[in-house]
Structure formats: structure tokens, C-alpha cells
Design a protein around this motif. Structure first.
Motif, PDB file in Angstrom:
ATOM      1  N   CYS A   8      -2.177   6.136  -0.041  1.00  0.00           N
ATOM      2  CA  CYS A   8      -2.491   4.917   0.868  1.00  0.00           C
ATOM      3  C   CYS A   8      -3.125   3.596   0.294  1.00  0.00           C
ATOM      4  CB  CYS A   8      -3.336   5.340   1.982  1.00  0.00           C
ATOM      5  SG  CYS A   8      -3.739   4.049   3.053  1.00  0.00           S
ATOM      6  N   CYS A  11      -6.717   3.433   1.771  1.00  0.00           N
ATOM      7  CA  CYS A  11      -7.914   4.339   1.899  1.00  0.00           C
ATOM      8  C   CYS A  11      -7.591   5.336   0.942  1.00  0.00           C
ATOM      9  CB  CYS A  11      -8.013   4.996   3.491  1.00  0.00           C
ATOM     10  SG  CYS A  11      -6.847   6.157   3.821  1.00  0.00           S
ATOM     11  N   CYS A  32       0.231   6.763   6.218  1.00  0.00           N
ATOM     12  CA  CYS A  32      -0.913   7.265   6.049  1.00  0.00           C
ATOM     13  C   CYS A  32      -1.528   7.987   7.195  1.00  0.00           C
ATOM     14  CB  CYS A  32      -2.033   6.096   5.452  1.00  0.00           C
ATOM     15  SG  CYS A  32      -3.650   7.214   5.393  1.00  0.00           S
ATOM     16  N   CYS A  35      -5.250   6.645   8.240  1.00  0.00           N
ATOM     17  CA  CYS A  35      -5.554   5.274   8.789  1.00  0.00           C
ATOM     18  C   CYS A  35      -4.416   4.675   9.383  1.00  0.00           C
ATOM     19  CB  CYS A  35      -6.415   4.287   7.851  1.00  0.00           C
ATOM     20  SG  CYS A  35      -5.137   3.725   6.494  1.00  0.00           S
ATOM     21  N   TRP A  37      -1.648   3.197   7.553  1.00  0.00           N
ATOM     22  CA  TRP A  37      -1.180   2.386   6.812  1.00  0.00           C
ATOM     23  C   TRP A  37       0.140   2.921   6.688  1.00  0.00           C
ATOM     24  CZ3 TRP A  37       1.532   2.640   2.098  1.00  0.00           C
ATOM     25  CH2 TRP A  37       1.511   1.074   1.499  1.00  0.00           C
TER      26      TRP A  37
HETATM   27 ZN   LIG Z   1      -5.047   5.216   4.877  1.00  0.00          ZN
END
Ligand SMILES: [Zn+2]
Length: 179
Positions: A8, A11, A32, A35, A37
Motif C-alpha cells: 500500500c 500505509c 489495501c 486502509c 487504498w
Molecule cells: Zn493501506
């Protein structure tokens, strides 16, 4: 060749192929799990120019990239950068790669280049000055319009369309198939 990210960008968690309901229905993409993404993998805009040299009897400059193995001459191209218009970007690329100054730009068209996940925005650039190539380019040649040969890929179709607009019937060269 395009490289898919493995982690990611936000993160650092390892990405997974996850299916999520999008506007167009369920779609698997690298996402991800921590999070949310998403690696959208949208095509990258590439700017290209058919550079017509005002002080070279209107000949067209094609250049050979230093990284290419063959004797292929092609349009001046470059990636669009953040904070510039396509016109500013291709003016900058022509200056950086050839030292020529662009005086006029006209859009030829927008061309598909899925093999590289790119979209090509091609301009006719009227330019002048003394050619000094960047280290990226190994050599250049000036072509009279009747001597130009097109190739069957994004920027080659742009050159063909421009030639048609100038009343020339574009001639194509057949390149060896890529493996
Ligand atoms: Zn992430």
C-alpha cells in the motif's frame, strides 16, 4: 512493461486482489486490506510531438532513443508532469530533448497504447532552433514529409493522421512482432 505495486502506498500493508462493488459492478483490484487504498492502474498520459522544423525547410525531426536496440526513429515523447498543461508539457519535452523552441502547437489526436498502459496525446509542433539532443536520445534525422514512414502503434498512427492532414498518403513499415 508496467510494475504492479506490492504494498500500500499509503500505509505499507501488503496489497491483495480484493473484489469490491464499484459503480460498474463487482471488480477485483489490488487493494489495501488495512486502509482501503486501491491500485486503480489508470493509464498514464504521455505527450508526443511531430516536430516540424521551420528553419529546416519544414522537415520533421524524428529521434532514436538511446535505450532502444534497433534503428527505430520516433516522435519526441515524454510524461506529463503535475502542474502543467499538456501544451506546456510537450513544449518542455521538445526543449529538454532537442533544445528546439516550440512556437505553435496543434492537437493531432489521442491514441491508445494499452501495451504500456498509456494514453498518447499527440501534437504537431512548429519549432525552430539548433538541435542539441539530450543524453536520452542517441541520434536524430530530419525527414521530408514524403520520406516519413509510420509504424503500427500509438505514435505511428498519430504521424499517419498528421501526414493525411497534409495531403500525404502515409506509408507504414512493418516492425518485427514483440514477444
Ligand atoms: Zn493501506
Amino acid at each position: 512493461m508496467t510494475h504492479a505495486p506490492r504494498f500500500c502506498l499509503s500505509c505499507g500493508t501488503a496489497l491483495q486482489a480484493l473484489t469490491v462493488d464499484e459503480d460498474g459492478g463487482p471488480k477485483s483490484r489490488l487493494r489495501c486490506p488495512a486502509c482501503g487504498w486501491t491500485h486503480w492502474n489508470n493509464p498514464t498520459p504521455v505527450l508526443a510531438a511531430v516536430v516540424e522544423c521551420q528553419d529546416q525547410e519544414g522537415k520533421v525531426l524524428l529521434a532514436r532513443n538511446a535505450a532502444w536496440s534497433g534503428r527505430m526513429f520516433a516522435l519526441i515523447t515524454g510524461f506529463m508532469e503535475a502542474g502543467e498543461t499538456p501544451e506546456e508539457g510537450i513544449t518542455r519535452e521538445v526543449a529538454e530533448e532537442t533544445s528546439l523552441q516550440v512556437h505553435e502547437l496543434k492537437l493531432i489526436g489521442v491514441y491508445d497504447f494499452q501495451r504500456m498502459n498509456q494514453i498518447i496525446i499527440a501534437y504537431h509542433a512548429l519549432a525552430s532552433g539548433e538541435v542539441r539532443l539530450s543524453p536520452e536520445l542517441a541520434e536524430h534525422k530530419m525527414f521530408a514529409l514524403a520520406d516519413l514512414r509510420c509504424w503500427r502503434a500509438g505514435t505511428g498512427y498519430a504521424l499517419a493522421d498528421w501526414l493525411r492532414g497534409r495531403g500525404h498518403d502515409p506509408q507504414f513499415i512493418e516492425l518485427p512482432a514483440r514477444t
